[in-house]
Write a protein that holds these residues in place. Structure first.
Motif, PDB file in Angstrom:
ATOM      1  N   MET A   2      34.853  39.248  23.336  1.00 14.69           N
ATOM      2  CA  MET A   2      33.545  39.661  23.830  1.00 14.69           C
ATOM      3  C   MET A   2      33.444  41.177  23.877  1.00 14.69           C
ATOM      4  SD  MET A   2      30.599  38.698  25.187  1.00 14.69           S
ATOM      5  CE  MET A   2      29.340  39.291  26.314  1.00 14.69           C
ATOM      6  N   MET A   3      32.334  41.705  23.367  1.00 18.15           N
ATOM      7  CA  MET A   3      32.058  43.132  23.421  1.00 18.15           C
ATOM      8  C   MET A   3      30.870  43.366  24.348  1.00 18.15           C
ATOM      9  SD  MET A   3      34.261  44.473  21.324  1.00 18.15           S
ATOM     10  CE  MET A   3      35.284  44.016  19.909  1.00 18.15           C
ATOM     11  N   TYR A   4      30.918  44.452  25.082  1.00 20.41           N
ATOM     12  CA  TYR A   4      29.846  44.821  25.997  1.00 20.41           C
ATOM     13  C   TYR A   4      29.332  46.192  25.582  1.00 20.41           C
ATOM     14  CZ  TYR A   4      32.130  41.197  28.803  1.00 20.41           C
ATOM     15  OH  TYR A   4      32.711  40.016  29.242  1.00 20.41           O
ATOM     16  N   TYR A   5      28.010  46.404  25.681  1.00 21.02           N
ATOM     17  CA  TYR A   5      27.407  47.622  25.176  1.00 21.02           C
ATOM     18  C   TYR A   5      26.583  48.294  26.275  1.00 21.02           C
ATOM     19  CZ  TYR A   5      28.814  45.654  20.704  1.00 21.02           C
ATOM     20  OH  TYR A   5      29.545  45.132  19.671  1.00 21.02           O
ATOM     21  N   ARG A   6      27.052  49.455  26.695  1.00 21.33           N
ATOM     22  CA  ARG A   6      26.369  50.198  27.756  1.00 21.33           C
ATOM     23  C   ARG A   6      25.662  51.413  27.164  1.00 21.33           C
ATOM     24  NH1 ARG A   6      26.898  54.459  31.475  1.00 21.33           N
ATOM     25  NH2 ARG A   6      28.825  55.225  30.518  1.00 21.33           N
ATOM     26  N   PRO A   7      24.325  51.417  27.163  1.00 19.93           N
ATOM     27  CA  PRO A   7      23.620  52.605  26.677  1.00 19.93           C
ATOM     28  C   PRO A   7      23.894  53.793  27.595  1.00 19.93           C
ATOM     29  CG  PRO A   7      22.087  51.116  27.783  1.00 19.93           C
ATOM     30  CD  PRO A   7      23.404  50.386  27.681  1.00 19.93           C
ATOM     31  N   LYS A  34      30.986  51.145  23.994  1.00 20.20           N
ATOM     32  CA  LYS A  34      31.429  49.780  23.703  1.00 20.20           C
ATOM     33  C   LYS A  34      32.646  49.489  24.567  1.00 20.20           C
ATOM     34  CE  LYS A  34      33.403  48.550  19.745  1.00 20.20           C
ATOM     35  NZ  LYS A  34      33.574  48.167  18.311  1.00 20.20           N
ATOM     36  N   ILE A  35      32.552  48.408  25.325  1.00 17.80           N
ATOM     37  CA  ILE A  35      33.581  48.078  26.318  1.00 17.80           C
ATOM     38  C   ILE A  35      34.175  46.722  25.975  1.00 17.80           C
ATOM     39  CG2 ILE A  35      34.071  47.765  28.776  1.00 17.80           C
ATOM     40  CD1 ILE A  35      31.454  49.299  29.350  1.00 17.80           C
ATOM     41  N   THR A  36      35.485  46.622  26.069  1.00 20.18           N
ATOM     42  CA  THR A  36      36.163  45.335  25.942  1.00 20.18           C
ATOM     43  C   THR A  36      37.069  45.149  27.145  1.00 20.18           C
ATOM     44  OG1 THR A  36      37.950  46.331  24.652  1.00 20.18           O
ATOM     45  CG2 THR A  36      36.121  45.353  23.424  1.00 20.18           C
ATOM     46  N   ARG A  37      37.372  43.904  27.443  1.00 22.07           N
ATOM     47  CA  ARG A  37      38.275  43.636  28.558  1.00 22.07           C
ATOM     48  C   ARG A  37      39.670  44.186  28.237  1.00 22.07           C
ATOM     49  NH1 ARG A  37      36.707  40.634  32.770  1.00 22.07           N
ATOM     50  NH2 ARG A  37      34.678  39.605  32.609  1.00 22.07           N
ATOM     51  N   GLY A  38      40.330  44.603  29.288  1.00 22.80           N
ATOM     52  CA  GLY A  38      41.604  45.265  29.094  1.00 22.80           C
ATOM     53  C   GLY A  38      41.505  46.765  29.235  1.00 22.80           C
ATOM     54  N   GLY A  39      40.272  47.254  29.458  1.00 19.66           N
ATOM     55  CA  GLY A  39      40.090  48.669  29.738  1.00 19.66           C
ATOM     56  C   GLY A  39      39.748  49.537  28.553  1.00 19.66           C
ATOM     57  N   VAL A 215      35.452  44.289  37.706  1.00 19.74           N
ATOM     58  CA  VAL A 215      34.247  43.999  38.482  1.00 19.74           C
ATOM     59  C   VAL A 215      32.976  44.169  37.644  1.00 19.74           C
ATOM     60  CG1 VAL A 215      34.066  46.344  39.453  1.00 19.74           C
ATOM     61  CG2 VAL A 215      33.049  44.390  40.666  1.00 19.74           C
ATOM     62  N   LEU A 216      32.901  45.200  36.815  1.00 16.14           N
ATOM     63  CA  LEU A 216      31.702  45.435  36.018  1.00 16.14           C
ATOM     64  C   LEU A 216      31.439  44.273  35.067  1.00 16.14           C
ATOM     65  CD1 LEU A 216      29.443  47.478  35.161  1.00 16.14           C
ATOM     66  CD2 LEU A 216      31.041  48.248  33.387  1.00 16.14           C
ATOM     67  N   LEU A 217      32.470  43.863  34.348  1.00 20.98           N
ATOM     68  CA  LEU A 217      32.301  42.815  33.345  1.00 20.98           C
ATOM     69  C   LEU A 217      32.207  41.430  33.983  1.00 20.98           C
ATOM     70  CD1 LEU A 217      34.706  44.103  30.554  1.00 20.98           C
ATOM     71  CD2 LEU A 217      32.335  44.756  31.068  1.00 20.98           C
ATOM     72  N   ASP A 218      32.901  41.222  35.098  1.00 21.41           N
ATOM     73  CA  ASP A 218      32.788  39.942  35.804  1.00 21.41           C
ATOM     74  C   ASP A 218      31.374  39.732  36.332  1.00 21.41           C
ATOM     75  OD1 ASP A 218      35.462  39.645  35.275  1.00 21.41           O
ATOM     76  OD2 ASP A 218      36.133  39.854  37.353  1.00 21.41           O
ATOM     77  N   VAL A 219      30.801  40.771  36.907  1.00 25.93           N
ATOM     78  CA  VAL A 219      29.417  40.668  37.409  1.00 25.93           C
ATOM     79  C   VAL A 219      28.456  40.455  36.246  1.00 25.93           C
ATOM     80  CG1 VAL A 219      27.543  41.945  38.544  1.00 25.93           C
ATOM     81  CG2 VAL A 219      29.859  41.982  39.511  1.00 25.93           C
TER      82      VAL A 219
END
Length: 337
Positions: A2-7, A34-39, A215-219
């Motif tokens: 899973m990839m997360y994208y924060r503008p 671009k954020i992935t789990r694991g930091g 916490v950021l990705l869990d929420v």
């Protein structure tokens, strides 16, 4: 994976040609984290963001409860409870509640949030009939006098139904419509917009030992799941607000991470509501024991949220928050060189 994208929100006149507005609002961006789990985090160009994610970030938000979101909005808190953490007992009497509602509208509240059950840490469950008796008459009285939008702050479908019948326009549920199995059906049947908030546990015990992998990705994942559930039931994303739930099963460091990176939640394609006003983490950081003395810290959080493109602030101190946001927006939006 899973990839997360924060503008990365920006303001100002000078901007690259490829920059895009965040949610049709006052912030723009041309880079994304671009954020992935694991930091792992890395900055990428806007062109590298998947099309569906880019659309979620940039699509202008639809009006909710008669409010547009091309400018920050203020939700005024009206707790008709004896035990809320900041103002418990202050507005329990109908006359006091009405006066406070009038004062908040005069001071600049765009919507009033009426709650009859305290969800502060350690709070006991309130009988639903008592919650209804506290909220529905106040909502009815407010609606008979003014057209300001009203939200009902409740986890219970019967209380929300009574509030809607009395004139409420929005269901604001700290359990993201999961506490009461009838709440989703009520929102569908009444075509009510909803606010889905993240909370870890229940108010009685939520602060006992909150833990997260990230916490950021869990929420984010929790809110995404709840959005999908209510969408599948028939509530379109255009009628959904989201709230990361500051202070609900979170330690101070969790709250700070969520505030620092709150622009990630634009990727969910919903209006973002932030409720951090007077909360304990502000007192922990500033050494302010009394909740009513945390105005300055609360306003600072609201201004930070505005610079991240957050569309609605749920606050106790309307006048000071309105004044600060008005100045912030005047500076952001000025066009003169």
């Amino acid at each position: 994976m899973m990839m997360y994208y924060r503008p990365i929100p920006m303001q100002g006149v000078a901007r690259p040609a490829n920059a895009r507005q965040i949610a049709g609002g006052w912030c723009w961006f041309d880079r994304v984290e671009k954020i992935t789990r694991g930091g792992r985090r890395e900055l990428i160009a806007i062109e590298e963001v998947p099309a569906e994610v880019l659309a979620q970030i940039t699509t202008p938000r639809t009006d909710i409860a008669g409010l547009s979101f091309d400018t920050p909005r203020i939700m005024g808190i009206l707790n008709v409870t004896p035990d809320s953490f900041s103002d418990g007992g202050d507005f329990s009497a109908p006359e006091a509640a009405m006066k406070h509602a009038r004062d908040m509208v005069i001071d600049g509240a765009d919507i009033l949030d009426i709650g009859g059950e305290s969800t502060r840490p350690g709070a006991d469950v309130v009988p639903i009939d008592l919650e209804i008796s506290r909220t529905a008459p106040v909502i009815s009285a407010i609606r008979s006098e003014m057209q300001t939008p009203i939200s009902i702050d409740s986890r219970n479908a019967r209380a929300a139904q009574a509030a809607i019948s009395a004139g409420a326009d929005l269901i604001n549920d700290v359990s993201a419509l999961s506490h009461d199995a009838e709440m989703v059906k009520l929102a569908v049947d009444t075509a009510s917009p909803v606010c889905l908030m993240h909370a870890r546990g229940v108010p009685k015990t939520m602060q006992s030992s909150p833990r997260y992998k990230d916490v950021l990705l869990d929420v984010y994942d929790h809110l995404q799941t709840r959005i999908m559930v209510v969408e599948a039931a028939g509530i379109p994303r255009s009628r959904i607000m989201i709230d990361p739930g500051i202070g609900f099963g979170k330690r101070s460091e969790h709250n700070l991470v969520l505030l620092r990176d709150i622009s990630l939640f634009h990727s969910l394609g919903c209006v973002i509501l932030l409720g951090a006003s007077r909360k304990k983490f502000i007192g922990d950081i500033t050494g302010t024991q009394s909740a009513k003395d945390r105005t300055f810290g609360s306003v600072a959080v609201a201004i930070l949220a505005v610079t991240q493109g957050v569309q609605m602030m749920r606050v106790h101190d309307i006048k000071s928050t309105k004044q600060a946001i008005s100045m912030q927006m005047a500076i952001i939006m000025t066009k003169q060189d």
